[in-house]
Design an enzyme around this catalytic site. Structure first.
Site, PDB file in Angstrom:
ATOM      1  N   GLU A   1       0.724  -1.249  -0.186  1.00 15.39           N
ATOM      2  CA  GLU A   1      -0.003  -0.015  -0.007  1.00 15.39           C
ATOM      3  C   GLU A   1       0.776   1.255  -0.034  1.00 15.39           C
ATOM      4  OE1 GLU A   1      -4.100  -1.029   1.982  1.00 15.39           O
ATOM      5  OE2 GLU A   1      -2.488  -1.906   3.158  1.00 15.39           O
TER       6      GLU A   1
ATOM      7  N   GLU B   1      -4.112  -9.454   4.049  1.00 14.93           N
ATOM      8  CA  GLU B   1      -4.922  -8.760   5.108  1.00 14.93           C
ATOM      9  C   GLU B   1      -6.117  -9.837   5.480  1.00 14.93           C
ATOM     10  OE1 GLU B   1      -2.754  -5.297   4.448  1.00 14.93           O
ATOM     11  OE2 GLU B   1      -3.681  -6.773   3.169  1.00 14.93           O
TER      12      GLU B   1
END
Length: 262
Positions: A116, A136
Site C-alpha cells: 500500500e 489481510e
C-alpha cells in the site's frame, strides 16, 4: 535540504543533487511500520516538499525487503492507531498531500501495508523475484491503507477482486503486466534504476513537472476522496471484531486462526 528534527533511527534521508532518498531503516523487522517510523516518514515528506531545491524523492527499504507492512504483533495496541489513522493515514504517507513525484524502489517483498505504501508512490521500480500481496484477509484484517481503493481504480474488476479476496502472492513480472510497477530490474538493481528515473524527471522544468503531476493526480484524487470515509468506517468496525484480534494472535502464535465471523 535542511535535515528534519527527527530521529534518524527508522527513516534515513539523504540527497543526490535534486533527488531525495528515503530509506526505511528497520531491516531486522523487515521495515515494518511503527508509530516512530510513521512520524519520521511524515516529517521527511514534509521537509522534502518544503525544499524547492529537491524535485523528486526515491523511497526504498534497508535489508532484505522493501516493507512487510505493519507489525501484526502490535496491531491491537492503541498506540498503533497513530500508524493507521494519523495525519497522512497509514505510515503517515499513503494519503499525505504531495506536489512532487515519489518513486518506490522495491526489492524482496512489499506485503500488506508495504504494498500500500508502494501504491501511494507515483511510480515503482521492482527487482525480479520481488513478491507482493495484500494478505489481510488471511489474518482477519482488511487492506484499508489505500490498497483496495487503488487496486480497484487501476485494475480490471475481476483481477482486483482476485488479488484482494485471495491475498495471494504475485511477483514483479505480473506486477509490471498489471501496470503496478513501471520497470523491472535484475536483483540488486531497483534503487539504481529508480535513481536514474528520478534524475531524468529532475532534469525537467520543475513547474512543468509539478503541474503535470497535479493534472495526472486530479481524477484519481477526486475518486479517492469520496472513498476514504467509508474505507475508514469499515476498518474501524473490523478492528473491533473478534476475528481482527484472532488473526494477529494466531500469526504471533504460529498456528491456524480460528475464525468466528464476529
Amino acid at each position: 535540504m535542511t535535515e528534519p528534527e527527527i530521529s534518524q533511527q527508522t527513516v534515513l534521508s539523504r540527497r543526490e543533487g535534486a533527488v531525495c532518498i528515503w530509506t526505511l531503516n528497520r531491516p531486522d523487522q523487515r521495515n515494518s511500520i511503527t508509530p516512530a517510523l510513521t512520524r519520521e516518514l511524515r516529517a521527511a515528506v514534509k521537509a522534502f516538499e518544503a525544499d524547492d531545491s529537491l524535485r523528486v524523492a526515491v523511497l526504498h527499504g534497508a535489508g532484505r525487503v522493501f516493507c512487510a507492512g505493519m507489525d501484526l504483533k502490535a496491531v491491537s495496541d492503541p498506540a498503533s492507531h497513530e500508524v493507521i489513522f494519523g495525519e497522512g493515514r497509514f505510515a503517515g504517507f499513503v494519503d499525505l498531500p504531495r506536489r512532487k513525484p515519489v518513486i518506490a524502489a522495491v526489492h524482496g517483498a512489499a506485503m500488506g501495508g508495504g504494498l500500500e505504501v508502494m501504491l501511494a508512490c507515483d511510480m515503482a521500480v521492482a527487482e525480479r523475484g520481488t513478491r507482493f500481496a495484500l494478505p489481510e484477509p488471511k489474518v482477519g484484517l482488511v487492506a484499508a491503507a489505500g490498497g483496495i481503493i487503488r487496486l480497484a481504480a487501476r485494475l480490471p474488476a475481476a483481477k482486483a477482486r482476485e488479488l484482494v479476496l485471495t491475498g495471494r502472492l504475485f511477483e514483479a513480472e505480473e506486477a509490471e503486466q498489471l501496470g503496478l510497477v513501471t520497470r523491472v530490474t535484475e536483483p540488486g538493481g531497483a534503487l539504481a534504476e529508480a535513481l536514474r528515473l528520478a534524475a531524468e524527471i529532475a532534469g525537467n522544468a520543475p513547474l512543468s513537472v509539478t503541474a503535470s503531476l497535479q493534472l495526472l493526480r486530479a481524477a484519481e484524487a477526486a475518486a479517492e476522496a469520496a472513498q476514504w470515509p467509508e474505507n475508514e468506517a469499515v476498518l474501524r468496525g473490523l478492528l473491533a471484531s473478534d476475528d481482527a484480534r484472532e488473526g494477529p494472535l494466531a500469526f504471533a502464535e504460529k498456528r491456524e486462526p480460528r475464525w468466528s465471523g464476529r
